[in-house]
Design a protein around this motif. Structure first.
Motif, PDB file in Angstrom:
ATOM      1  N   THR A   1       0.714  -1.181   0.141  1.00 19.67           N
ATOM      2  CA  THR A   1       0.039   0.121   0.107  1.00 19.67           C
ATOM      3  C   THR A   1       0.900   1.377   0.103  1.00 19.67           C
ATOM      4  O   THR A   1       0.270   2.349  -0.437  1.00 19.67           O
ATOM      5  N   THR A   2       2.225   1.071   0.475  1.00 22.96           N
ATOM      6  CA  THR A   2       2.846   2.291   0.323  1.00 22.96           C
ATOM      7  C   THR A   2       3.635   2.626  -0.795  1.00 22.96           C
ATOM      8  O   THR A   2       4.251   3.777  -0.907  1.00 22.96           O
ATOM      9  N   GLU A   3       3.626   1.750  -1.806  1.00 21.41           N
ATOM     10  CA  GLU A   3       4.034   1.919  -3.118  1.00 21.41           C
ATOM     11  C   GLU A   3       5.626   2.174  -2.959  1.00 21.41           C
ATOM     12  O   GLU A   3       5.989   3.365  -3.757  1.00 21.41           O
ATOM     13  N   PRO A   4       6.376   1.689  -2.457  1.00 20.94           N
ATOM     14  CA  PRO A   4       7.757   1.970  -2.155  1.00 20.94           C
ATOM     15  C   PRO A   4       8.653   1.927  -3.634  1.00 20.94           C
ATOM     16  O   PRO A   4       8.127   1.117  -4.597  1.00 20.94           O
ATOM     17  N   ASP A   5       9.907   2.349  -3.527  1.00 24.14           N
ATOM     18  CA  ASP A   5      10.708   2.034  -4.566  1.00 24.14           C
ATOM     19  C   ASP A   5      11.215   0.667  -4.789  1.00 24.14           C
ATOM     20  O   ASP A   5      11.612   0.255  -3.686  1.00 24.14           O
ATOM     21  N   PHE A   6      10.950  -0.014  -5.634  1.00 25.47           N
ATOM     22  CA  PHE A   6      11.133  -1.553  -5.927  1.00 25.47           C
ATOM     23  C   PHE A   6      12.603  -1.871  -5.792  1.00 25.47           C
ATOM     24  O   PHE A   6      13.125  -2.899  -5.335  1.00 25.47           O
ATOM     25  N   GLY A   7      13.340  -1.002  -6.504  1.00 22.15           N
ATOM     26  CA  GLY A   7      14.749  -1.340  -6.422  1.00 22.15           C
ATOM     27  C   GLY A   7      15.686  -1.762  -5.466  1.00 22.15           C
ATOM     28  O   GLY A   7      16.197  -2.725  -4.995  1.00 22.15           O
ATOM     29  N   PRO A   8      15.386  -0.947  -4.389  1.00 20.55           N
ATOM     30  CA  PRO A   8      16.017  -1.081  -2.911  1.00 20.55           C
ATOM     31  C   PRO A   8      15.479  -2.195  -2.213  1.00 20.55           C
ATOM     32  O   PRO A   8      16.146  -3.085  -1.485  1.00 20.55           O
ATOM     33  N   LEU A   9      13.953  -2.281  -2.404  1.00 22.36           N
ATOM     34  CA  LEU A   9      13.577  -3.567  -1.890  1.00 22.36           C
ATOM     35  C   LEU A   9      14.108  -4.733  -2.293  1.00 22.36           C
ATOM     36  O   LEU A   9      14.539  -5.875  -1.635  1.00 22.36           O
ATOM     37  N   MET A  10      14.323  -4.880  -3.689  1.00 18.13           N
ATOM     38  CA  MET A  10      14.803  -6.044  -4.486  1.00 18.13           C
ATOM     39  C   MET A  10      16.407  -6.227  -3.944  1.00 18.13           C
ATOM     40  O   MET A  10      16.801  -7.494  -3.600  1.00 18.13           O
ATOM     41  N   ALA A  11      17.057  -5.106  -3.708  1.00 18.27           N
ATOM     42  CA  ALA A  11      18.465  -5.305  -3.292  1.00 18.27           C
ATOM     43  C   ALA A  11      18.340  -6.049  -1.626  1.00 18.27           C
ATOM     44  O   ALA A  11      19.231  -6.915  -1.375  1.00 18.27           O
ATOM     45  N   GLN A  12      17.294  -5.737  -0.988  1.00 22.31           N
ATOM     46  CA  GLN A  12      17.250  -6.175   0.368  1.00 22.31           C
ATOM     47  C   GLN A  12      16.680  -7.463   0.397  1.00 22.31           C
ATOM     48  O   GLN A  12      17.090  -8.466   0.878  1.00 22.31           O
ATOM     49  N   PHE A  13      15.997  -8.016  -0.726  1.00 19.31           N
ATOM     50  CA  PHE A  13      15.313  -9.530  -0.829  1.00 19.31           C
ATOM     51  C   PHE A  13      16.671 -10.275  -1.260  1.00 19.31           C
ATOM     52  O   PHE A  13      16.766 -11.377  -0.921  1.00 19.31           O
ATOM     53  N   LEU A  14      17.676  -9.762  -1.725  1.00 25.45           N
ATOM     54  CA  LEU A  14      18.791 -10.626  -2.562  1.00 25.45           C
ATOM     55  C   LEU A  14      19.663 -10.902  -1.383  1.00 25.45           C
ATOM     56  O   LEU A  14      20.519 -11.679  -1.487  1.00 25.45           O
ATOM     57  N   ASN A  15      19.777 -10.075  -0.644  1.00 29.11           N
ATOM     58  CA  ASN A  15      21.090  -9.987   0.393  1.00 29.11           C
ATOM     59  C   ASN A  15      20.984 -11.163   1.086  1.00 29.11           C
ATOM     60  O   ASN A  15      20.163 -11.454   1.949  1.00 29.11           O
ATOM     61  N   GLY A  16      22.136 -11.965   1.085  1.00 34.77           N
ATOM     62  CA  GLY A  16      22.161 -13.220   1.654  1.00 34.77           C
ATOM     63  C   GLY A  16      21.380 -14.347   1.259  1.00 34.77           C
ATOM     64  O   GLY A  16      21.132 -15.404   2.049  1.00 34.77           O
ATOM     65  N   LEU A  17      20.572 -14.268   0.394  1.00 33.11           N
ATOM     66  CA  LEU A  17      19.551 -15.248  -0.268  1.00 33.11           C
ATOM     67  C   LEU A  17      20.400 -16.467  -0.701  1.00 33.11           C
ATOM     68  O   LEU A  17      21.264 -16.294  -1.339  1.00 33.11           O
ATOM     69  N   PRO A  18      20.037 -17.652  -0.130  1.00 35.35           N
ATOM     70  CA  PRO A  18      21.055 -18.604  -0.400  1.00 35.35           C
ATOM     71  C   PRO A  18      20.638 -19.502  -1.824  1.00 35.35           C
ATOM     72  O   PRO A  18      19.414 -19.054  -2.445  1.00 35.35           O
ATOM     73  N   GLU A  19      21.299 -20.260  -2.282  1.00 36.18           N
ATOM     74  CA  GLU A  19      21.092 -21.213  -3.416  1.00 36.18           C
ATOM     75  C   GLU A  19      19.412 -21.922  -3.109  1.00 36.18           C
ATOM     76  O   GLU A  19      19.114 -22.324  -2.182  1.00 36.18           O
ATOM     77  N   GLY A  20      18.691 -21.617  -4.226  1.00 35.37           N
ATOM     78  CA  GLY A  20      17.365 -22.185  -4.122  1.00 35.37           C
ATOM     79  C   GLY A  20      16.346 -21.269  -3.433  1.00 35.37           C
ATOM     80  O   GLY A  20      15.209 -21.540  -3.364  1.00 35.37           O
ATOM     81  N   GLY A  21      16.797 -20.115  -2.769  1.00 35.90           N
ATOM     82  CA  GLY A  21      15.605 -19.134  -2.243  1.00 35.90           C
ATOM     83  C   GLY A  21      15.090 -18.647  -3.229  1.00 35.90           C
ATOM     84  O   GLY A  21      15.306 -18.514  -4.411  1.00 35.90           O
ATOM     85  N   LEU A  22      13.932 -18.094  -2.908  1.00 36.60           N
ATOM     86  CA  LEU A  22      12.876 -17.677  -3.591  1.00 36.60           C
ATOM     87  C   LEU A  22      12.423 -16.311  -3.219  1.00 36.60           C
ATOM     88  O   LEU A  22      12.173 -15.892  -2.385  1.00 36.60           O
ATOM     89  N   VAL A  23      12.377 -15.347  -4.211  1.00 34.88           N
ATOM     90  CA  VAL A  23      11.778 -14.173  -4.246  1.00 34.88           C
ATOM     91  C   VAL A  23      10.298 -13.995  -4.977  1.00 34.88           C
ATOM     92  O   VAL A  23      10.340 -14.526  -6.134  1.00 34.88           O
ATOM     93  N   MET A  24       9.429 -13.702  -4.208  1.00 34.86           N
ATOM     94  CA  MET A  24       8.063 -13.572  -4.977  1.00 34.86           C
ATOM     95  C   MET A  24       7.841 -11.904  -5.370  1.00 34.86           C
ATOM     96  O   MET A  24       8.546 -10.947  -4.919  1.00 34.86           O
ATOM     97  N   CYS A  25       7.323 -11.893  -6.598  1.00 30.54           N
ATOM     98  CA  CYS A  25       7.139 -10.444  -7.210  1.00 30.54           C
ATOM     99  C   CYS A  25       5.647 -10.510  -7.773  1.00 30.54           C
ATOM    100  O   CYS A  25       5.035 -11.574  -8.243  1.00 30.54           O
ATOM    101  N   HIS A  26       5.139  -9.319  -8.236  1.00 32.12           N
ATOM    102  CA  HIS A  26       3.786  -9.204  -8.760  1.00 32.12           C
ATOM    103  C   HIS A  26       4.044  -8.007  -9.727  1.00 32.12           C
ATOM    104  O   HIS A  26       3.188  -7.045  -9.684  1.00 32.12           O
ATOM    105  N   PRO A  27       4.692  -8.329 -10.943  1.00 29.45           N
ATOM    106  CA  PRO A  27       4.629  -7.457 -11.973  1.00 29.45           C
ATOM    107  C   PRO A  27       3.235  -7.377 -12.806  1.00 29.45           C
ATOM    108  O   PRO A  27       2.620  -8.398 -12.730  1.00 29.45           O
ATOM    109  N   GLY A  28       2.964  -6.251 -13.332  1.00 28.79           N
ATOM    110  CA  GLY A  28       1.615  -6.301 -14.297  1.00 28.79           C
ATOM    111  C   GLY A  28       1.493  -4.935 -14.873  1.00 28.79           C
ATOM    112  O   GLY A  28       2.029  -4.077 -14.304  1.00 28.79           O
ATOM    113  N   PHE A  29       0.527  -4.922 -15.804  1.00 31.08           N
ATOM    114  CA  PHE A  29      -0.002  -3.698 -16.241  1.00 31.08           C
ATOM    115  C   PHE A  29      -1.219  -3.381 -15.971  1.00 31.08           C
ATOM    116  O   PHE A  29      -2.122  -4.472 -15.843  1.00 31.08           O
ATOM    117  N   VAL A  30      -1.780  -2.134 -15.396  1.00 36.69           N
ATOM    118  CA  VAL A  30      -3.211  -1.936 -14.795  1.00 36.69           C
ATOM    119  C   VAL A  30      -3.775  -1.938 -15.941  1.00 36.69           C
ATOM    120  O   VAL A  30      -3.866  -1.239 -16.953  1.00 36.69           O
TER     121      VAL A  30
END
Length: 280
Positions: free
Chosen positions: A213-242
């Protein structure tokens, strides 16, 4: 220079089939090599023969991309099975009510089991095979009682598929990163235990939850998600066109376009390289 082999992770776009705009954004990213998994909804308006064929054609250009089933058990969608209960009118319960009912032991795992079987069968009929993995819309597969019927159905219909858990699977002191993340982690503890007892594989760790709901900048969020993520770890995302269908069905709208824009940009592969991560 990093001489170690890159870690392969899953970047999974949820909600294929929700709307044509969501489908187009996901297909675009698959063909660019910016996703390696997408989860398909079977009870939504934009899934059918043409949407399935388009997804299979895009995956043929990116054959490392997995296709999963996004089991859907929450409003505003409707069950495939005739006798599913409880309902809100003719729709599934909203996810808050479904979670509450599960925690109070007011659900029938057999009805959940039958509905998940029906969605697995619908996926197989449309794609000609079982899904590579199975997860759940709004994380409903993790809810008490729901997880029992969900896991038994996957074991019965797609025992070689892996299932998605939503926990960090780290020591407690490293897990408290936000209320949503903590709730998913707690719910995932029993989910992992039950999946293991059934011999079902699951992702070792999970990232991608944030306050949409806060619509943050997705780039810094993705950097947080990837930090230390191990082999086989999963990142969920929700791309779309309105589009109008998306607006009518889901509160997550313009943030989907921000996610797509970042994942399609040159910044994203640079971030993968910086973290020694690959989707290949």
């Amino acid at each position: 220079m990093n001489d170690t082999a890159p870690r392969r992770i899953w970047l999974c776009a949820d909600d294929y089939g929700l709307s044509d705009g969501v489908n187009r954004a996901i297909l675009d990213l698959i063909e660019r090599g910016r996703l390696n998994a997408t989860s398909v909804m079977m009870v939504t308006p934009a899934i059918g023969r043409d949407a399935a064929a388009a997804l299979q054609a895009s995956v043929a250009k990116n054959p490392r991309c997995a296709i999963g089933l996004h089991v859907t058990l929450t409003a505003p969608f409707r069950p495939l099975t005739l006798h599913f209960r409880p309902l809100d009118g003719d729709m599934f319960l909203p996810f808050q009510k479904l979670l509450r009912a599960g925690m109070l032991r007011r659900l029938d795992a057999e009805l959940v089991h039958a509905e998940v079987l029906a969605q697995l069968d619908a996926f197989r009929e449309l794609f000609g095979r079982v899904p590579d993995y199975v997860d759940g819309h709004q994380h409903a597969q993790l809810f008490p009682q729901v997880r029992d019927g969900f896991l038994r159905a996957v074991k019965q219909r797609a025992p070689e598929a892996w299932v998605r858990q939503g926990g960090l699977n780290l020591p407690l002191t490293q897990r408290i990163t936000g209320l949503k993340t903590l709730v998913l982690d707690v719910l995932s503890t029993q989910f992992r235990s039950k999946a293991a007892r059934l011999g079902l594989r699951y992702n070792p760790t999970f990232a991608g939850a944030y306050d949409f709901t806060t619509e943050p900048d997705f780039g810094p969020l993705m950097a947080q998600f990837l930090n230390g993520l191990p082999e086989g770890g999963l990142v969920m995302c929700h791309p779309g066109f309105v589009d109008e269908t998306l607006r009518s069905l889901d509160p997550l709208t313009t943030q989907r376009e921000k996610e797509h824009a970042y994942l399609a940009s040159d910044d994203f592969p640079a971030l993968l390289a910086l973290n020694n991560v690959t989707l290949g």
